[in-house]
Design a protein around this motif. Structure first.
Motif, PDB file in Angstrom:
ATOM      1  N   LYS A   1       0.826  -1.202   0.000  1.00  0.00           N
ATOM      2  CA  LYS A   1       0.000   0.000   0.000  1.00  0.00           C
ATOM      3  C   LYS A   1       0.867   1.263   0.000  1.00  0.00           C
ATOM      4  CE  LYS A   1      -3.496   2.218   2.967  1.00  0.00           C
ATOM      5  NZ  LYS A   1      -4.275   2.056   4.229  1.00  0.00           N
ATOM      6  N   HIS A   2       1.901   1.272   0.864  1.00  0.00           N
ATOM      7  CA  HIS A   2       2.778   2.446   0.948  1.00  0.00           C
ATOM      8  C   HIS A   2       3.638   2.592  -0.302  1.00  0.00           C
ATOM      9  CE1 HIS A   2       2.360   4.046   5.156  1.00  0.00           C
ATOM     10  NE2 HIS A   2       1.662   2.937   5.243  1.00  0.00           N
ATOM     11  N   LEU A   3       4.087   1.479  -0.840  1.00  0.00           N
ATOM     12  CA  LEU A   3       4.902   1.544  -2.051  1.00  0.00           C
ATOM     13  C   LEU A   3       4.109   2.104  -3.226  1.00  0.00           C
ATOM     14  CD1 LEU A   3       6.835  -1.845  -1.810  1.00  0.00           C
ATOM     15  CD2 LEU A   3       7.817   0.448  -1.611  1.00  0.00           C
ATOM     16  N   LEU A   4       2.845   1.730  -3.327  1.00  0.00           N
ATOM     17  CA  LEU A   4       2.007   2.276  -4.403  1.00  0.00           C
ATOM     18  C   LEU A   4       1.813   3.778  -4.225  1.00  0.00           C
ATOM     19  CD1 LEU A   4      -0.703  -0.528  -4.684  1.00  0.00           C
ATOM     20  CD2 LEU A   4       1.078   0.027  -6.365  1.00  0.00           C
ATOM     21  N   ILE A   5       1.630   4.217  -2.991  1.00  0.00           N
ATOM     22  CA  ILE A   5       1.507   5.660  -2.719  1.00  0.00           C
ATOM     23  C   ILE A   5       2.812   6.373  -3.073  1.00  0.00           C
ATOM     24  CG2 ILE A   5       1.227   7.377  -0.888  1.00  0.00           C
ATOM     25  CD1 ILE A   5      -0.667   5.375   0.510  1.00  0.00           C
ATOM     26  N   ASP A   6       3.959   5.797  -2.652  1.00  0.00           N
ATOM     27  CA  ASP A   6       5.261   6.406  -2.943  1.00  0.00           C
ATOM     28  C   ASP A   6       5.549   6.402  -4.434  1.00  0.00           C
ATOM     29  OD1 ASP A   6       5.648   6.849  -0.281  1.00  0.00           O
ATOM     30  OD2 ASP A   6       6.975   5.132   0.044  1.00  0.00           O
ATOM     31  N   GLN A   7       5.141   5.337  -5.125  1.00  0.00           N
ATOM     32  CA  GLN A   7       5.350   5.273  -6.572  1.00  0.00           C
ATOM     33  C   GLN A   7       4.621   6.422  -7.272  1.00  0.00           C
ATOM     34  OE1 GLN A   7       5.038   1.603  -9.559  1.00  0.00           O
ATOM     35  NE2 GLN A   7       3.028   2.326  -8.936  1.00  0.00           N
ATOM     36  N   ASP A   8       3.397   6.659  -6.869  1.00  0.00           N
ATOM     37  CA  ASP A   8       2.615   7.748  -7.446  1.00  0.00           C
ATOM     38  C   ASP A   8       3.227   9.101  -7.100  1.00  0.00           C
ATOM     39  OD1 ASP A   8       0.198   8.685  -8.823  1.00  0.00           O
ATOM     40  OD2 ASP A   8      -0.355   9.496  -6.859  1.00  0.00           O
ATOM     41  N   LYS A   9       3.682   9.250  -5.853  1.00  0.00           N
ATOM     42  CA  LYS A   9       4.270  10.518  -5.405  1.00  0.00           C
ATOM     43  C   LYS A   9       5.576  10.824  -6.155  1.00  0.00           C
ATOM     44  CE  LYS A   9       6.041  12.679  -1.161  1.00  0.00           C
ATOM     45  NZ  LYS A   9       6.299  12.452   0.294  1.00  0.00           N
ATOM     46  N   ILE A  10       6.446   9.800  -6.287  1.00  0.00           N
ATOM     47  CA  ILE A  10       7.727  10.015  -6.977  1.00  0.00           C
ATOM     48  C   ILE A  10       7.493  10.277  -8.462  1.00  0.00           C
ATOM     49  CG2 ILE A  10       9.880   8.890  -7.664  1.00  0.00           C
ATOM     50  CD1 ILE A  10       9.877   7.511  -4.943  1.00  0.00           C
ATOM     51  N   GLY A  11       6.492   9.620  -9.044  1.00  0.00           N
ATOM     52  CA  GLY A  11       6.164   9.867 -10.454  1.00  0.00           C
ATOM     53  C   GLY A  11       5.806  11.319 -10.684  1.00  0.00           C
ATOM     54  N   LYS A  12       5.015  11.892  -9.771  1.00  0.00           N
ATOM     55  CA  LYS A  12       4.644  13.298  -9.886  1.00  0.00           C
ATOM     56  C   LYS A  12       5.859  14.212  -9.690  1.00  0.00           C
ATOM     57  CE  LYS A  12      -0.148  12.622  -8.408  1.00  0.00           C
ATOM     58  NZ  LYS A  12      -1.134  12.868  -7.333  1.00  0.00           N
ATOM     59  N   GLN A  13       6.753  13.848  -8.735  1.00  0.00           N
ATOM     60  CA  GLN A  13       7.959  14.643  -8.507  1.00  0.00           C
ATOM     61  C   GLN A  13       8.870  14.634  -9.734  1.00  0.00           C
ATOM     62  OE1 GLN A  13       9.448  12.724  -4.949  1.00  0.00           O
ATOM     63  NE2 GLN A  13       8.700  14.366  -3.622  1.00  0.00           N
ATOM     64  N   LEU A  14       9.015  13.493 -10.372  1.00  0.00           N
ATOM     65  CA  LEU A  14       9.849  13.396 -11.567  1.00  0.00           C
ATOM     66  C   LEU A  14       9.264  14.203 -12.722  1.00  0.00           C
ATOM     67  CD1 LEU A  14      10.855   9.610 -11.491  1.00  0.00           C
ATOM     68  CD2 LEU A  14      12.400  11.562 -11.285  1.00  0.00           C
TER      69      LEU A  14
END
Length: 751
Positions: free
Chosen positions: A283-296
């Motif tokens: 669950k946290h990895l999916l949230i972080d994946q989405d967050k890092i995608g937006k940061q990139l």
């Protein structure tokens, strides 16, 4: 003092009062040298107070204070007889000034202990011959180094144990997610995947409530093996699982752990979403994946407007490189978890445990406690931790779900440690057996339950033969030594035998065989019919009948086993038989003299946890003396002081035995049993099976335990889809039918 205790606690067993007085008297004569150490007499008073309060059955503060005052009065009388400080019980030393100072060790081999003013004594010249030390100094130093290393290791282990105390009350202080993350820190990168997931921890000591569970034990679990943890009721199996689940045993952090212990908290979350959310890191990895995608994406937009040679561009490139590495690790971890298949896998697990597609969408708060326990099991299976801990999983399941779980675990990719007393279940899933007894763990590699049992018995018999052989040899040598030690002609032979006796290894006496016997009372004969159900229909609401057209005939020689999925109405059939429910239509006829004994699945609810088994039986089944109640409990494996302990201190299996003992006091003609095997250890289930086979009355039972059904029941009835029909075949044939139906439905196994 015993008379005063009897006056304070009417009906107190003489053994307890005698033990209490003896314990305090012994403690009063115990001396301690360390003034900072706890007082032995004070500790003894606390222990005896707790024992007497428990034996009295009155747990009020007034009763406890009265007992404590009585003990303090007795302690004061003890201390007044010898003039010793009752708090410290230390040797009274008296100071004495010496006439001349003694310089200890000022001369070689001079006595510094005689305290002579006029001179010193030469010990070497006082002896007729010089005595040289026979101690091997090198061996002594080596032994001391080993002892120091062991002590340091234990000190390190103690520090780890204390540091994990923040996990000791997860339910009251932490949410599920917080506890999950505290126990299982996320490991990213290739390094975590290459580390060994075998578990080997030595010198484990575990205690609970002052009772030692394990002493200097070794835990060895090979990755990918499935271990069945067995042992008699009350030995501490559940305590060991709890210590492992909270990392109170030093298991490496890269090994993830999950323990199915308590039902989940009900809320508005759909069942399938509750299972998906159980894998907290996914669950946290999916949230972080989405967050890092937006940061990139934001960095890329900002970078596109800059020249390649600018300082800001270099900074952004460096920041983007770090995010790319993190995102790559997240992708790798999600791929390792097979995150893209998560929803279909969760649905398949829930289906195998009896949740229909419609019920998978129900809010968790709509499920009963038993179904929430299934959800907890589904969450654990979905997470697939490196170490999966299961405590009596079959207690919450029906035969179809146990069949699914057995098939699922046989393909489980990681390590499983399961406490179970279900022989058939262990035979199907276990690759190894761990036997917990005598504060240690014994391993039987490559053994299911049947081979373990045979090997254990052979080991015990061999150990007994070896011990008896050595005892006989020791006795023979000792007899020769005693006869000829002072005989000049035989003295050399006697010395030879003394040395041989000293060289013999000291063998521990083997454990006595653990045997339990259950016994139900004699049954008076009744003329038929005994119990008959004809065209019975029942429903909790008129428009939704749960059962219809039920025909069942129970005689004094009946041995009926009822199986079927949970929620189909098995317990309802039993309650209709015993008159706890009335049919909507149809007829239930019973013999007017019939007495039926009912064992409820949740029998603990009927027991008073604040009192002892003896007190509970005296209150609810009056007419016998305490000694008679204790003997009656002994017929169900509740022996010694166990019958006088508060029931909240007993294990689940011991509480079940108390419930069976109470049931037998009703002198039933028919035993109606709802899951009688729950919590009983294997020896207890064997004893129960034998008692039911020898019982002269009728037996109707709902059970998920295949072994008990096979041993006791001569006819099998299936309760499903609103009907109760006799099954043409045994329980193994029923299991095969269920497995084939599951295969046709496409229930998946672990990847």
């Amino acid at each position: 003092m015993e008379a005063e205790l009897q006056s304070q606690i009417p009906g107190l067993d003489h053994v307890i009062s005698e033990y209490s007085v003896g314990y305090l008297t012994h403690a009063s004569k115990t001396f301690v040298e360390d003034t900072n150490a706890p007082s032995p007499l004070s500790e003894a008073a606390d222990t005896i107070t707790e024992l007497l309060v428990s034996a009295s059955g009155d747990f009020s503060s007034q009763n406890e204070e009265a007992i404590r005052n009585l003990l303090e009065k007795y302690i004061s009388s003890l201390s007044s007889t010898d003039g010793v400080d009752p708090e410290r019980r230390q040797m009274p030393f008296m100071a004495k000034k010496l006439d001349q100072a003694i310089n200890v060790g000022s001369q070689r081999n001079m006595s510094s202990t005689l305290g002579l003013a006029g001179g010193n004594v030469d010990l070497e010249s006082a002896n007729s011959r010089k005595v040289e030390s026979k101690v091997d100094r090198k061996k002594l130093e080596k032994a001391e180094r080993k002892i120091r290393a062991k002590q340091e290791k234990k000190q390190m282990k103690t520090v780890h144990y204390e540091s994990s105390r923040l996990l000791s009350q997860p339910d009251s202080t932490m949410s599920y997610e917080e506890f999950f993350m505290a126990v299982n820190p996320l490991q990213l990168g290739a390094d975590s995947q290459t580390k060994s997931k075998d578990i080997k921890v030595d010198n484990i000591d575990i205690s609970i409530g002052g009772h030692r569970i394990l002493t200097d034990a070794a835990l060895t679990l090979a990755y990918g093996h499935r271990y069945g943890l067995v042992g008699q009721n009350g030995i501490g199996k559940s305590t060991l699982l709890r210590a492992l689940s909270r990392r109170e045993v030093a298991i490496p952090n890269h090994i993830s752990i999950l323990h199915v212990e308590q039902e989940i908290t009900g809320d508005d979350t759909p069942a399938i979403q509750a299972v998906l959310d159980a894998d907290v890191w996914r669950k946290h990895l999916l949230i972080d994946q989405d967050k890092i995608g937006k940061q990139l994406a934001a960095l890329e937009a900002e970078r596109s407007s800059m020249a390649d040679t600018s300082t800001d561009a270099a900074r952004l490139d460096h920041e983007r490189e770090g995010l790319d590495i993190t995102l790559s690790d997240i992708h790798a971890k999600l791929a390792e978890m097979e995150s893209d298949k998560a929803e279909s896998r969760a649905a398949s697990i829930l289906a195998g445990l009896g949740f229909s597609p419609e019920r998978q969408q129900y809010a968790t708060k709509t499920f009963s406690g038993g179904w929430r326990m299934r959800l907890a099991l589904a969450r654990a299976l979905f997470c697939e931790p490196d170490l999966l801990l299961l405590d009596e999983p079959s207690n919450m399941l029906d035969v179809p779900s146990i069949t699914f779980l057995s098939n699922y675990l046989q393909s489980y990719p990681s390590t499983v440690l399961v406490v179970s007393h279900d022989r058939a279940f262990l035979n199907e899933i276990a690759t190894d057996i761990v036997h917990q007894h005598s504060e240690r763990l014994d391993y039987y590699k490559g053994a299911n339950f049947e081979s373990f049992y045979a090997t254990k018995e052979e080991r015990r018999k061999n150990a007994k033969r070896e011990y008896e052989k050595q005892m006989a040899e020791r006795a023979h040598l000792q007899a020769f030594i005693d006869k000829f030690r002072y005989n000049a002609a035989k003295s050399s032979e006697a010395q030879s035998r003394i040395k041989k006796l000293e060289r013999m290894p000291v063998l521990e006496a083997p454990e006595s065989e653990y045997v339990v016997h259950f016994k139900f009372p004699e049954v008076e004969k009744l003329s038929p019919p005994i119990v008959q159900m004809s065209e019975v229909m029942f429903g909790y609401s008129k428009d939704k009948p749960l059962l219809k057209n039920v025909d069942l005939d129970v005689q004094l020689d009946s041995r009926i086993g009822i199986v079927g999925p949970n929620g189909a109405g098995k317990t309802t059939v039993l309650k209709l038989l015993t008159g706890q429910l009335q049919p909507t239509s149809g007829l239930i006829s019973t013999n007017s003299r019939l007495r039926m004994g009912f064992f409820a699945q949740h029998h603990v609810d009927a027991l008073d946890m604040t009192t002892s088994p003896v007190s509970f039986m005296a209150k609810n089944y009056p007419g016998k003396s305490d000694e008679e109640y204790r003997r009656h409990l002994g017929a169900f494996g509740i022996t010694g002081m166990t019958g006088l302990q508060r029931m909240e201190l007993l294990s689940g299996g011991q509480k079940s035995r108390v419930a069976f003992a109470c049931l037998s006091l009703t002198n039933p003609h028919i035993l109606v049993l709802d899951e009688p095997s729950n919590h009983l250890d294997i020896e207890g289930m064997d004893a129960m099976s034998d008692a039911l086979k020898n019982f002269q009355g009728g037996v109707v039972m709902v059970s998920h335990d295949v072994t008990m059904l096979q041993n006791v029941c001569s006819s099998l009835w299936v309760c499903d889809k609103g009907t109760v029909q006799q099954f043409d075949g045994d329980v193994e044939a029923y299991k095969k039918m269920i497995s084939s139906q599951a295969n046709e439905a496409g229930v998946a196994l672990p990847h």
